[in-house]
Scaffold this motif. Sequence first.
Motif, mmCIF file in Angstrom:
data_model
loop_
_atom_site.group_PDB
_atom_site.id
_atom_site.type_symbol
_atom_site.label_atom_id
_atom_site.label_comp_id
_atom_site.label_asym_id
_atom_site.label_seq_id
_atom_site.Cartn_x
_atom_site.Cartn_y
_atom_site.Cartn_z
ATOM 1 N N ALA A 1 0.829 -1.207 0.000
ATOM 2 C CA ALA A 1 0.000 0.000 0.000
ATOM 3 C C ALA A 1 0.863 1.257 0.000
ATOM 4 O O ALA A 1 0.512 2.246 -0.646
ATOM 5 C CB ALA A 1 -0.936 -0.004 1.204
ATOM 6 N N ASP B 1 1.733 2.090 -3.448
ATOM 7 C CA ASP B 1 0.573 2.128 -4.351
ATOM 8 C C ASP B 1 0.523 0.915 -5.274
ATOM 9 O O ASP B 1 0.205 1.030 -6.457
ATOM 10 C CB ASP B 1 0.557 3.422 -5.178
ATOM 11 C CG ASP B 1 0.281 4.639 -4.317
ATOM 12 O OD1 ASP B 1 -0.508 4.514 -3.353
ATOM 13 O OD2 ASP B 1 0.854 5.707 -4.593
ATOM 14 N N GLN C 1 -2.561 5.945 4.194
ATOM 15 C CA GLN C 1 -1.743 6.804 3.340
ATOM 16 C C GLN C 1 -0.540 7.375 4.088
ATOM 17 O O GLN C 1 0.391 7.874 3.479
ATOM 18 C CB GLN C 1 -2.583 7.958 2.787
ATOM 19 C CG GLN C 1 -3.732 7.496 1.925
ATOM 20 C CD GLN C 1 -4.705 8.626 1.634
ATOM 21 O OE1 GLN C 1 -4.552 9.752 2.099
ATOM 22 N NE2 GLN C 1 -5.716 8.324 0.837
#
Length: 141
Positions: free
Chosen positions: A23, A26, A91
């Motif tokens: 993650a 990405d 994020q």
Amino acid sequence: HAEAALAKAKELRRCLRAVALAATHDLPPAGSDLAALNRFVSAFLTGARLVPGSADDGYALARQEDPTALDRPLWPVVRAAIELLTSTDLQRVRECAGDACGWLFLDTSRGGRRRWCDMADCGNLAKARRFRVSRAAAGEA
């Protein structure tokens, strides 16, 4: 039984790191990593129940479990993983820039530019290394 609990803990750590690291770049996680993590999620949710909380909190998600179970310490980790991976905080997950560290951390700094898992450890080592290199370069000039 203790060896099995330790193996479970290591597998949880491995698949959680792989999914979170993907993650941070990405990228989609490897299917086997996500499947392994989902086995932990399923086991957690199978044993989860709603229990009354305080008047302000309403209800809480708790896990009914055997207090002598050796894998009991894993369930708060699984719950935290579920919360992180399904939140916008994902994020802010970073990989430490320290040499040979590899830890993942949640960057809660205002600017979101933290580079090290801990300034006292990896950050200071990196700064000291940079200082030694600059001093050596200045001595050669």
